[in-house]
Enzyme design. Structure first.
Site, PDB file in Angstrom:
ATOM      1  N   LEU A  74       4.164  -9.704  -7.034  1.00  0.00           N
ATOM      2  CA  LEU A  74       5.501  -9.113  -6.903  1.00  0.00           C
ATOM      3  C   LEU A  74       5.471  -7.712  -6.280  1.00  0.00           C
ATOM      4  O   LEU A  74       4.735  -6.834  -6.725  1.00  0.00           O
ATOM      5  CB  LEU A  74       6.191  -9.032  -8.266  1.00  0.00           C
ATOM      6  CG  LEU A  74       7.694  -8.732  -8.110  1.00  0.00           C
ATOM      7  CD1 LEU A  74       8.462  -9.998  -7.781  1.00  0.00           C
ATOM      8  CD2 LEU A  74       8.250  -8.051  -9.332  1.00  0.00           C
ATOM      9  N   HIS A  75       6.260  -7.535  -5.254  1.00  0.00           N
ATOM     10  CA  HIS A  75       6.413  -6.230  -4.608  1.00  0.00           C
ATOM     11  C   HIS A  75       7.833  -6.103  -4.080  1.00  0.00           C
ATOM     12  O   HIS A  75       8.515  -7.103  -3.852  1.00  0.00           O
ATOM     13  CB  HIS A  75       5.390  -6.069  -3.467  1.00  0.00           C
ATOM     14  CG  HIS A  75       5.473  -7.141  -2.438  1.00  0.00           C
ATOM     15  ND1 HIS A  75       4.803  -8.351  -2.558  1.00  0.00           N
ATOM     16  CD2 HIS A  75       6.163  -7.222  -1.275  1.00  0.00           C
ATOM     17  CE1 HIS A  75       5.073  -9.110  -1.512  1.00  0.00           C
ATOM     18  NE2 HIS A  75       5.903  -8.451  -0.709  1.00  0.00           N
ATOM     19  N   TRP A  89      -5.943  -7.325  -0.736  1.00  0.00           N
ATOM     20  CA  TRP A  89      -5.505  -5.994  -0.300  1.00  0.00           C
ATOM     21  C   TRP A  89      -4.602  -5.344  -1.348  1.00  0.00           C
ATOM     22  O   TRP A  89      -4.632  -4.128  -1.531  1.00  0.00           O
ATOM     23  CB  TRP A  89      -4.814  -6.059   1.068  1.00  0.00           C
ATOM     24  CG  TRP A  89      -3.484  -6.777   1.091  1.00  0.00           C
ATOM     25  CD1 TRP A  89      -3.287  -8.111   1.284  1.00  0.00           C
ATOM     26  CD2 TRP A  89      -2.182  -6.197   0.916  1.00  0.00           C
ATOM     27  NE1 TRP A  89      -1.942  -8.405   1.234  1.00  0.00           N
ATOM     28  CE2 TRP A  89      -1.241  -7.250   1.008  1.00  0.00           C
ATOM     29  CE3 TRP A  89      -1.705  -4.908   0.678  1.00  0.00           C
ATOM     30  CZ2 TRP A  89       0.134  -7.045   0.883  1.00  0.00           C
ATOM     31  CZ3 TRP A  89      -0.337  -4.710   0.555  1.00  0.00           C
ATOM     32  CH2 TRP A  89       0.566  -5.764   0.657  1.00  0.00           C
ATOM     33  N   GLU A 127      -6.540   2.767   0.377  1.00  0.00           N
ATOM     34  CA  GLU A 127      -5.270   3.473   0.584  1.00  0.00           C
ATOM     35  C   GLU A 127      -4.908   4.420  -0.561  1.00  0.00           C
ATOM     36  O   GLU A 127      -3.744   4.819  -0.685  1.00  0.00           O
ATOM     37  CB  GLU A 127      -4.120   2.475   0.809  1.00  0.00           C
ATOM     38  CG  GLU A 127      -4.366   1.493   1.954  1.00  0.00           C
ATOM     39  CD  GLU A 127      -3.150   0.623   2.268  1.00  0.00           C
ATOM     40  OE1 GLU A 127      -2.039   1.182   2.401  1.00  0.00           O
ATOM     41  OE2 GLU A 127      -3.319  -0.597   2.386  1.00  0.00           O
TER      42      GLU A 127
HETATM   43  P1  M7G Z   1       5.866  -9.886   2.221  1.00  0.00           P
HETATM   44  O1  M7G Z   1       7.310 -10.075   1.928  1.00  0.00           O
HETATM   45  O2  M7G Z   1       4.906 -10.527   1.250  1.00  0.00           O
HETATM   46  O3  M7G Z   1       5.453 -10.444   3.632  1.00  0.00           O
HETATM   47  O4  M7G Z   1       5.622  -8.327   2.280  1.00  0.00           O
HETATM   48  P2  M7G Z   1       5.764 -10.065   5.143  1.00  0.00           P
HETATM   49  O5  M7G Z   1       4.494  -9.385   5.628  1.00  0.00           O
HETATM   50  O6  M7G Z   1       5.936 -11.410   5.796  1.00  0.00           O
HETATM   51  O7  M7G Z   1       6.972  -9.192   5.160  1.00  0.00           O
HETATM   52  C1  M7G Z   1       4.362  -7.739   2.271  1.00  0.00           C
HETATM   53  C2  M7G Z   1       4.499  -6.345   2.816  1.00  0.00           C
HETATM   54  O8  M7G Z   1       3.257  -5.691   2.685  1.00  0.00           O
HETATM   55  C3  M7G Z   1       4.850  -6.338   4.308  1.00  0.00           C
HETATM   56  O9  M7G Z   1       5.938  -5.469   4.539  1.00  0.00           O
HETATM   57  C4  M7G Z   1       3.550  -5.897   4.989  1.00  0.00           C
HETATM   58  O10 M7G Z   1       3.773  -5.128   6.161  1.00  0.00           O
HETATM   59  C5  M7G Z   1       2.891  -5.055   3.911  1.00  0.00           C
HETATM   60  N1  M7G Z   1       1.420  -5.078   3.977  1.00  0.00           N
HETATM   61  C6  M7G Z   1       0.640  -6.144   4.261  1.00  0.00           C
HETATM   62  N2  M7G Z   1      -0.660  -5.772   4.189  1.00  0.00           N
HETATM   63  C7  M7G Z   1      -1.795  -6.681   4.413  1.00  0.00           C
HETATM   64  C8  M7G Z   1      -0.723  -4.451   3.858  1.00  0.00           C
HETATM   65  C9  M7G Z   1      -1.796  -3.535   3.621  1.00  0.00           C
HETATM   66  O11 M7G Z   1      -2.984  -3.835   3.712  1.00  0.00           O
HETATM   67  N3  M7G Z   1      -1.412  -2.269   3.266  1.00  0.00           N
HETATM   68  C10 M7G Z   1      -0.091  -1.883   3.157  1.00  0.00           C
HETATM   69  N4  M7G Z   1       0.177  -0.624   2.826  1.00  0.00           N
HETATM   70  N5  M7G Z   1       0.929  -2.742   3.385  1.00  0.00           N
HETATM   71  C11 M7G Z   1       0.628  -4.018   3.725  1.00  0.00           C
END
Ligand code: M7G
Length: 334
Positions: free
Chosen positions: A273-274, A172, A182
């Site tokens: 990384l995000h 994704w 997106e």
């Molecule tokens: P994370 O810290 O890896 O994990 O953050 P967490 O989900 O346990 O917090 C990933 C972030 O990406 C989260 O805030 C998710 O809500 C967001 N996220 C996950 N997915 C699969 C998507 C997506 O498909 N699109 C968008 N825009 N955000 C996503």
């Protein structure tokens, strides 16, 4: 505060429509069929197997269900139903256009009612993971949690081999970076392949009000898994995310940088990384001290010592059923 001042901002699209899985490489947990192009989800055909979590405070319920497939075997889905915050601009409509106001109890000057609304004022945010892997189901299941102190050595010997073997697919993320999904939601992009990133609304945010603003900055550069991989060489990237991310949010949403919580998760769920940007007044899931690391602190730590995050012990929580907890237990580290 309203988001609707921003042209074309409020259109929430189906969470799975447009999401394509063209390549499932590296996902040890993806169930069969996940490479298929996702379409609109057949919610009415979901048969609920289990309530994974039910939070009165968050006004959300997390469901594990099965959707019948042509072959007869139901495919797993995780569906999250969540009541959304009020939008100030809808309050007048809501007070004037309700369907029914039913008295529940009355005592002296006090009374409570059930207020029934027309569908357009009564939406439920619905997040779907479909097909969902066992790991997705576990992610949302309520569990006891335990704190782990992960040293640099623990990371190399225990955590790294574990995440290399079994972490969530980041397809994704690549879809966003390659504009395959997106693309119309991108708020800002710095296209530099090394120090650039894309800023996009997190899928936890419906973009209808600013109180729970939630965006993520995803770096273009591939291979930086998490905080643990960061060194001083990544400072230009992190500074760009901090500075340009704040400016883009101020420009688009009129929220100043000092009203944002900007942080990385350790451990994240997705190892590319995000950085998370949330409204400071919003108690977002995952902003607790055992998971959130402020980007400004990360930058300061790397400026002081390039290998800070390879060396230091980091504390995080693991749920009782997480296989990584077992690995730490087997190594005598818990
Ligand atoms: P994370 O810290 O890896 O994990 O953050 P967490 O989900 O346990 O917090 C990933 C972030 O990406 C989260 O805030 C998710 O809500 C967001 N996220 C996950 N997915 C699969 C998507 C997506 O498909 N699109 C968008 N825009 N955000 C996503």
């Amino acid at each position: 505060m309203r988001v609707s001042s921003r042209p074309g901002s409020a259109m929430a699209e189906s969470p799975v429509a447009k999401r394509k899985r063209e390549d499932n490489d590296g996902d040890a947990t993806a169930p069969p069929g996940s490479e298929a192009v996702a379409g609109d989800f057949p919610l009415a055909e979901l048969s609920v197997c289990k309530v994974l979590r039910d939070s009165a405070r968050e006004k959300a319920i997390f469901l594990h269900g099965k959707v019948k497939s042509a072959s007869g075997n139901g495919k797993d889905a995780v569906v999250i139903l969540e009541k959304t915050p009020f939008q100030e601009e809808n309050i007048t409509k809501l007070l004037k256009k309700y369907t029914k106001l039913q008295l529940q109890m009355s005592n002296d000057i006090y009374s409570t009612y059930h207020l029934y609304l027309p569908p357009e004022l009564n939406e439920i945010k619905t997040t779907v993971v479909y097909p969902a892997s066992e790991k997705h189901i576990q992610k949302y299941l309520h569990q006891e949690v335990y704190l782990i102190q992960e040293s640099g050595e623990d990371y190399t010997n225990i955590t790294l081999p574990f995440i290399e073997a079994q972490s969530f697919s980041i397809q994704w993320v690549y879809n966003i970076l390659e504009k395959k999904a997106e693309a119309d939601r991108i708020i800002y992009e710095n296209p530099d392949p090394i120090n650039g990133f894309i800023l996009i609304p997190d899928f936890k945010w419906n973009q209808k009000q600013l109180d729970d603003l939630y965006l993520i900055a995803i770096c273009h550069c591939r291979g930086i898994k998490s905080l643990r991989d960061l060194t001083a060489e990544h400072l230009p990237l992190l500074q760009n995310i901090l500075q340009e991310g704040k400016e883009a949010i101020e420009k688009r949403f009129n929220i100043s940088g000092s009203q944002l919580r900007i942080y990385l998760h350790y451990r994240p769920s997705y190892y590319h990384l995000h950085v998370h940007f949330t409204a400071l007044g919003y108690d977002a899931p995952g902003c607790s001290v055992e998971r959130a690391h402020l980007l400004s602190d990360v930058i300061a730590n790397l400026e002081g010592d390039s290998h800070y995050y390879q060396k230091r012990t980091i504390t995080f929580a693991l749920r009782a059923d997480e296989p990584l907890l077992k690995k730490f237990q087997e190594a005598g580290r818990v």
